[in-house]
Design an enzyme around this catalytic site. Structure first.
Site, PDB file in Angstrom:
ATOM      1  N   HIS A 290      43.091  45.356  49.634  1.00  0.00           N
ATOM      2  CA  HIS A 290      43.050  45.179  48.182  1.00  0.00           C
ATOM      3  C   HIS A 290      43.808  43.899  47.824  1.00  0.00           C
ATOM      4  CE1 HIS A 290      42.975  46.833  43.991  1.00  0.00           C
ATOM      5  NE2 HIS A 290      44.050  46.065  43.879  1.00  0.00           N
ATOM      6  N   GLU A 339      55.734  44.329  34.486  1.00  0.00           N
ATOM      7  CA  GLU A 339      54.295  44.515  34.275  1.00  0.00           C
ATOM      8  C   GLU A 339      54.053  45.407  33.061  1.00  0.00           C
ATOM      9  OE1 GLU A 339      52.429  45.966  37.815  1.00  0.00           O
ATOM     10  OE2 GLU A 339      53.336  44.449  39.104  1.00  0.00           O
ATOM     11  N   TYR A 348      41.149  53.335  33.046  1.00  0.00           N
ATOM     12  CA  TYR A 348      41.684  52.487  34.107  1.00  0.00           C
ATOM     13  C   TYR A 348      41.520  53.178  35.456  1.00  0.00           C
ATOM     14  CZ  TYR A 348      45.008  49.758  36.861  1.00  0.00           C
ATOM     15  OH  TYR A 348      45.594  48.986  37.832  1.00  0.00           O
TER      16      TYR A 348
END
Length: 436
Positions: A290, A339, A348
């Site tokens: 990823h 973040e 999401y």
């Protein structure tokens, strides 16, 4: 002519004049002794005069009245939730998640009155730092304009269309689009009904496109897809027109007898602009693992440390996922950056429950976070065939090298903080097994 026409390009030097008054731009100079049509010349500087050419930004206006023509500023007392006081609350290192922020019902609030600060860091007076706000409004700004002396606004609509009038012209911004209003630019926001969205404010610098490095010359947000409005003006006398200024984190108001949107022509490279997030060219892994979220950066405000941002604006758009031998959702993570995430629409991918459009999360510096139990279990057992990810969804992240403090409104007053957020990780199992 449509009120919404745009010129394309990022960082370009534009020239525009209202077609009703051709040749309003002076020829071959900025300040002739007498400007065409009896207009006033005025420069808006977004950088020091002596900044390097590649960083030097300014625009010349040719307007009916100079912007200095107003009465003295006085404190504006109609918003107590816009702040830069980062010491209101004791620091909180926990994972934080907010349910959708409430849009006013019954009480009328325009864009300025509906600004609420969630978190931030830094010092406005030293031009270093950032703030994150939401706007929650249901009424247009009437005979009023706003400008921010402290920094740039990156506006992310989540519900409702923003019809924005600026000194440069008109911009219409819908959910899944963004708009940047640079420091000092005067604007007014019209809405039609309940309206909600997010704002990233940066004090240090202006937003830039990120360097592409090994990606090459093309990809991510392409310069041609950014749009700047063409000149539009009104010559309108108004008793008591309000100019609202955000200065050193506080609001002030001055009155004048005319509309400030009286720029007949302009030229320069210091401009407001919009961008449609659906035009983002996604770069992703086609082999294994990823990728880091930096591949999804739309805009960045760099710090003095190379490669480290005061703020990055990052999105997680619809895309194909094809990695082999890989846990595909976002990995578990602790970060030297802060973040803040928001959700414009959909669900999401790493947390399909609890994180809702119009809400937010904050994972502070070195606070661990990652997929919830359901996401981990599903992704760990999934057949790794090519699949479409995040279809019908648009999440985003404001990421910063600064450690952000949450305001009293963000942690207490709004009453939207999800006290049970931590529970989404508590059912993760111990899967460790000894092997021979």
């Amino acid at each position: 002519m449509s009120d919404y026409k745009y010129m394309s390009g990022f960082g370009s030097h534009f020239s525009s004049e209202d077609p009703r008054y051709p040749n309003a731009l002076p020829k071959a100079q900025n300040t002739p002794q007498k400007c065409p049509y009896g207009l006033y010349a005025e420069q808006l500087s977004g950088s020091a005069f002596t900044a390097p050419r590649k960083e030097n930004v300014r625009t010349w206006f040719y307007r009916v009245h100079p912007s200095a023509k107003h009465l003295p500023f006085q404190p504006y007392m109609f918003n107590r939730y816009l702040t830069h006081d980062w010491d209101e609350q004791i620091p909180n290192p926990n994972q934080m998640r907010w349910k959708p922020f409430d849009i006013p019902v019954g009480e009328k609030k325009n864009f300025v009155k509906g600004l609420h600060t969630i978190c931030g860091a830094g010092d406005i007076r030293c031009r270093h730092g950032l703030a994150i706000h939401v706007y929650l409004c249901n009424e247009s700004m009437e005979n009023a304009a706003f400008y921010n002396s402290d920094g740039d606004f990156l506006i992310v609509p989540q519900q409702g269309v923003l019809d924005i009038t600026t000194e440069f012209g008109k911009i219409k911004v819908s959910p899944n689009e963004i708009c940047v209003i640079p420091q000092g630019v005067r604007f007014a926001v019209n809405v039609s009904g309940p309206t909600r969205g997010y704002i990233l404010e940066v004090y240090d610098n202006h937003f830039q496109l990120p360097d592409l490095g090994p990606i090459g010359a093309n990809g991510l947000a392409n310069p041609r897809d950014f749009e700047t409005p063409v000149a539009w003006f009104e010559d309108r006398n108004v008793n008591g027109f309000e100019i609202i200024s955000k200065f050193q984190g506080r609001l002030f108001v001055a009155k004048q007898n005319h509309s400030p949107f009286d720029v007949v022509a302009w030229h320069g490279n210091y401009v407001p602009y919009k961008y449609n997030l659906s035009k983002f060219m996604v770069i992703n892994s086609v082999s294994y693992d990823h990728c880091d979220p930096s591949i999804f950066t739309v805009l960045t405000c760099p710090s003095l440390r190379y490669g480290t941002a005061i703020a990055d604006f990052v999105i997680f758009p619809p895309r194909w996922s094809v990695q082999e031998h890989t846990f595909r959702p976002p990995y578990y993570h602790r970060n030297c950056m802060s973040e803040f995430m928001g959700l414009i629409l959909g669900k999401y991918e790493a947390k399909e429950d609890g994180f809702m459009p119009g809400g937010a999360t904050l994972h502070s510096m070195m606070t661990p976070h990652g997929p919830d139990y359901t996401c981990f279990e599903t992704a760990s057992k999934a057949k790794l065939a090519p699949e479409r990810v995040a279809e019908g969804t648009q999440a985003f992240m404001f990421e910063s090298a600064l450690s952000m403090a949450v305001t009293q409104w963000g942690e207490k007053t709004c009453q939207k903080l999800d006290e049970k957020y931590y529970e989404c990780w508590q059912t993760l199992k111990n899967n460790f097994k000894l092997t021979n």
